[in-house]
Enzyme design. Structure first.
Site, PDB file in Angstrom:
ATOM      1  N   SER A   1       0.859  -1.187   0.000  1.00 13.79           N
ATOM      2  CA  SER A   1       0.000   0.000   0.000  1.00 13.79           C
ATOM      3  C   SER A   1       0.890   1.229   0.000  1.00 13.79           C
ATOM      4  O   SER A   1       1.661   1.426  -0.930  1.00 13.79           O
ATOM      5  CB  SER A   1      -0.957  -0.019   1.199  1.00 13.79           C
TER       6      SER A   1
ATOM      7  N   HIS B   1      -2.595  -1.244  -3.344  1.00 15.83           N
ATOM      8  CA  HIS B   1      -3.737  -0.352  -3.161  1.00 15.83           C
ATOM      9  C   HIS B   1      -3.563   0.866  -4.064  1.00 15.83           C
ATOM     10  O   HIS B   1      -2.703   1.716  -3.811  1.00 15.83           O
ATOM     11  CB  HIS B   1      -3.829   0.132  -1.702  1.00 15.83           C
TER      12      HIS B   1
ATOM     13  N   ASP C   1      -4.363  -4.413   6.321  1.00 15.23           N
ATOM     14  CA  ASP C   1      -4.652  -5.337   5.233  1.00 15.23           C
ATOM     15  C   ASP C   1      -3.436  -6.212   4.938  1.00 15.23           C
ATOM     16  O   ASP C   1      -2.309  -5.724   4.882  1.00 15.23           O
ATOM     17  CB  ASP C   1      -5.052  -4.552   3.979  1.00 15.23           C
TER      18      ASP C   1
END
Length: 341
Positions: A162, A189, A282
């Site tokens: 991310s 992401h 995540d």
């Protein structure tokens, strides 16, 4: 959210201010006209989110992002005119710690551009809330199927990232040509409107072919495959890749957890799961699922992470067999999987 605006163009800054002022959920905390002023204002009055332009005097948006993440870490959204014309700058900013990118709404077209910005703000608010605010910015049983391997693929490398991920991924895979029986799948992401640009940018950094994943694609040997949708990347029992909107409530899209769990459930060959820098949690539970399925699992260490959120979640769950600094993850892949430099 309390929002800081860093933009030296008065009309653009006013467009951003009006979009924010029209909501009841957000307030403009300050407006900085230079990158250096944005760094100073973050130190003096840290916001929940900074809307950062790329081209500003004194410090550009990339260096301002880097300085803010080092000195006064907070969530940063790159908001700039025609991001597709500044691909290298965008990915440098994402590598420095920015979370995402969107186009600047213009006063004349505020309805459309403002709606896109508000959608991004809602996503940012979810990420910040799920991650625990600015403090987070500091440094099942297997199924039996007939065929478990993609044609020609013996080893699957699954990478999740991310905040700071694009540069970390490029450094991990740079200068390496994986063996012909290895497929690398990347879940970063990033907004779907910029995913194709990410794939093209990454292809310029690597010597391996890079492909954005389309619905129904098989695992492709010798290829780096990139998730390109705001829906979650999945691998089904036939070992085909695709996208699924469920679970809809996930703030992280596409979710690393979702893909890692699919690999743990359906892939019977050799696999390595790698969780890189990122805000939030995540990927931690998905990496644990991979480890429990007997796969090799690696997480980036705190010292080299732009944001030590996702790797921290993995460490707390004891999901990573190895915790490595970023410069050692690539060499580990080479020694484990093979291939050539």
């Amino acid at each position: 959210m309390r929002i800081g605006i860093a933009n030296d163009v008065p009309m653009a800054a006013e467009a951003l201010r009006r979009v924010i002022a029209a909501t009841r959920h957000h307030q403009v905390l300050w407006i900085a006209r230079t990158g250096l002023e944005a760094v100073r204002m973050c130190a003096e009055n840290r916001p929940d989110l900074v809307l950062m332009d790329l081209n500003m005097p004194e410090l550009d948006g990339v260096e301002a992002t880097r300085r803010i993440m080092e000195e006064s870490p907070c969530a940063i959204l790159i908001v700039t005119g025609r991001p597709q014309d500044s691909v290298n700058q965008v990915f440098r900013a994402l590598g420095a710690g920015a979370l995402d990118v969107t186009a600047t709404p213009m006063l004349a077209g505020q309805a459309e551009g403002g709606g896109q910005l508000l959608a991004k703000l809602r996503t940012m608010e979810k990420l910040i809330r799920h991650s625990g605010g600015n403090q987070a910015m500091t440094r099942p049983a297997p199924l039996h199927t007939v065929e478990r391997r993609g044609a020609g693929v013996q080893t699957l490398v699954a990478i999740g990232a991310s905040t700071g991920g694009p540069v970390a991924i490029a450094r991990t895979l740079g200068g390496w040509h994986a063996p012909a029986d290895c497929c690398i799948v990347v879940v970063q992401h990033i907004d779907e409107n910029f995913a194709d640009h990410f794939a093209k940018w990454l292809a310029e950094q690597l010597i391996m072919p890079v492909r954005a994943i389309e619905q129904g694609d098989p695992l492709m040997p010798g290829t780096v495959m990139i998730a390109k949708s705001n829906d979650h990347l999945v691998l089904d029992e036939k070992l085909q890749l695709g996208y699924d909107a469920v679970p809809r409530e996930y703030a992280y899209r596409p979710s690393v957890d979702v893909f890692f769990r699919c690999v743990a459930q359906h892939w019977r060959g050799e696999a390595i799961g790698i969780l890189l820098t990122g805000m939030g949690r995540d990927g931690g539970e998905g990496l644990l699922a991979l480890r429990q399925a007997g796969k090799t699992t690696v997480a980036q260490d705190q010292a080299t992470s732009a944001v030590y959120g996702m790797p921290r979640a993995a460490a707390e769950l004891d999901a990573a067999q190895l915790v490595l600094p970023l410069p050692k993850i690539g060499p580990f892949l080479r020694s484990t999987v093979g291939g050539r430099s």
